[in-house]
Design a protein around this motif. Structure first.
Motif: not given
Lengths: 377, 377
Positions: B110, B134-136, B143, B170, B195
């Protein structure tokens, strides 16, 4: 600092052997000065090398929290073992298997029903046990009060049932909640007085009660007089931890167990340093939450084990820890870049150690040895 | 009820296989209906037999929280593995060892620094990796935000560095704090939307992003539309627990993991039942403490797994649990005599399971099998 700390797989449970040895020496000296034997409680480390160091320093026997500990350490040649949890009747056959193999296993009980179960088991197998009666000295948890009529009833049931009544034992667990030398000296005296009173009540009834065993790390280190006591038990002193630090019995620089971790990410705006020391490594223990100083999931230190001012591991998911400073103003991304290694001092050494199959024990010369740790029941 | 529950060594971690199978079926049906693949997160059970049941029901690959899980399950023949924690640069050689042995291991990252470490490692070893960014999606933990300029920079660094950019993933961990279907549907939609938006931002920059992986047990079970998503991840649903019960996604009778315990003592005046299920068995997890209903260290049940009204495990020491009722009036000594066996439903299945080397898996016919559980890193 050991250069190996830069390459070890993380998270890892590090033992600082020099600190551990110094903690062992300190407690042994205390027992020696008080004129009692020391029986370390090995539930903290569950590790042969640690226990061998305690015995080499003068410890007489060990206390265990599970029969698996007893089985493991007996196999390693340690025979004088006190299983310091009131025994469930269904565990008597395991206890007897140990005794018939030659282990000098002692068991404890705090009820007439429990005592009768031991007597019946011994009768049916034509065997015997060495038993301590657990005394409730501080209203903390288990045990019978020294002035309860049940005490002499239990002692009598055991003795007349053909069981060797070795003595009485207590653990002043309430001491963990205190934090001044005065309060700890006072509870150490309560622990001693109540346990000795129990022994005297049993003796006054014409029953044998040779041994009086007391202890917890805070009371052991604060006791000034153990008149009437024969044996001191303590466990967590071997590593110490933040909960013990909050009771005032140790400085941070005496903590011998830390978790080695690697920085794996950040949330810059929030000031978050994300590490690979989640609760699976630290344990979920938040023992300092109810104490005067709440250390979150731990105090973040440099690789040299120097605490970083204001930096705590503040939250933990399974494999993610989140560390941040008390105050804003530090750019965590540039100060603690990805890959940075840190050490975390834990709340509770017994709980954190339990998360790891092995310790990485760091010698004074920087070399590292893997020491196995047992778990399960 | 299995008669073996009366003789098993305690404490023990029991899996109710029928409940587990029903939980597995429920989640697989949900993924099927939403038109996405299901990738179970095996950090909950860390147990081959459990994971095999998930795969038999239709799961496509697994997610893991440690490389040790990846190594263990790959040895058992599972190849499609997502290591769902941002990888530390020092762990790349382990990851590569798995890939070069034939494991279809996917890793996540991330940050640009993390991406560059992967690119450099791959260049120096002349190898490649399959990577998710990785997405927050919910400000929970790790993320990169879908609208952050860093997102396309990371994607570009990976792609132009010769790394296979598989997609985005995510985990809406904030969902654990919610407890109504409306709120959970809403956060499931946020998880999906954020996401998918991240994937679209990457694609708009002319970069590949075939996969969109989302999930947590509460969002997975509450999602109504997963348009744009290719894969659902969830872990704790396989056993469920009291934290999940508090979110509203399961009833108590769906909890498949419980701790078998034996009564070892009492404090009659206090109404305390002392058990051999301390925190070493339950873990120190107090996940329900911050939820609408605080279950202490767990809900006490009969051997048939029926919750006893008002009876909770309220505190825990290492090998001692203390259970008591909400209201006084019950003589715990006569109602729950020494030797009585009970089951405790835990706060957090991942944390409680981790305390045990083995599960005792109870078949519908009452027979019990030991299933090993891996631990460590």
């Amino acid at each position: 600092m050991s250069p190996m700390l830069e390459t070890l797989n993380t998270p890892a449970a590090l033992i600082d052997i020099a600190r551990m040895q110094s903690n062992i020496t300190r407690m042994q000296l205390q027992a020696d000065q008080l004129g009692v034997r020391l029986r370390p409680h090995v539930k903290t480390s569950k590790c042969l090398q640690v226990v061998q160091a305690q015995i080499a320093a003068g410890a007489a026997g060990i206390a265990v929290s599970t029969l698996k500990e007893a089985e493991t350490f007996f196999k390693e040649g340690i025979s004088d073992i006190l299983y310091a949890v009131a025994i469930a009747p269904s565990k008597l056959s395991k206890a007897w298997a140990l005794r018939s193999a030659g282990c000098s296993l002692k068991i404890i009980i705090d009820s007439l029903v429990g005592a009768q179960a031991i007597v019946e088991f011994a009768r049916s197998r034509d065997c015997s046990f060495d038993v301590y009666i657990e005394i409730d000295s501080d209203h903390h948890r288990s045990g019978v009060r020294s002035d309860a009529p049940a005490l002499v009833e239990i002692a009598s049931a055991l003795h007349h049932g053909g069981i060797a009544l070795l003595g009485v034992m207590t653990h002043a667990g309430e001491s963990y909640k205190l934090n001044t030398p005065e309060a700890l000296r006072a509870i150490a005296e309560v622990e001693r007085r109540e346990c000795v009173a129990a022994a005297e009540a049993i003796r006054a009834a014409g029953l044998p009660c040779p041994e009086v065993s007391v202890g917890s790390t805070p009371t052991a280190l604060n006791a000034v007089d153990l008149n009437g006591v024969t044996e001191l038990r303590a466990g967590v002193y071997v590593f110490f931890d933040l909960v013990m630090h909050n009771t005032g019995v140790c400085t941070l620089s005496e903590l011998a167990l830390s978790v080695l971790t690697t920085v794996i990410g950040h949330q810059r705006e929030k000031g978050w340093i994300i590490t690979d020391s989640g609760w699976m490594a630290m344990s979920r223990d938040r023992g300092t939450q109810s104490q005067t100083k709440d250390f979150g999931y731990g105090v973040v230190c440099t690789l040299e084990d120097e605490p970083v001012e204001g930096l705590l591991l503040r939250s933990a998911n399974q494999e993610h820890g989140i560390a941040s400073f008390d105050l804003p103003g530090i750019d965590v991304v540039s100060e603690y870049p990805i890959g940075t290694r840190l050490r975390i001092l834990p709340n509770h050494a017994c709980a954190t150690g339990a998360q790891f199959p092995n310790y990485d024990a760091v010698h004074r010369d920087g070399s590292i040895e893997q020491w196995a740790r047992l778990y399960g029941w």
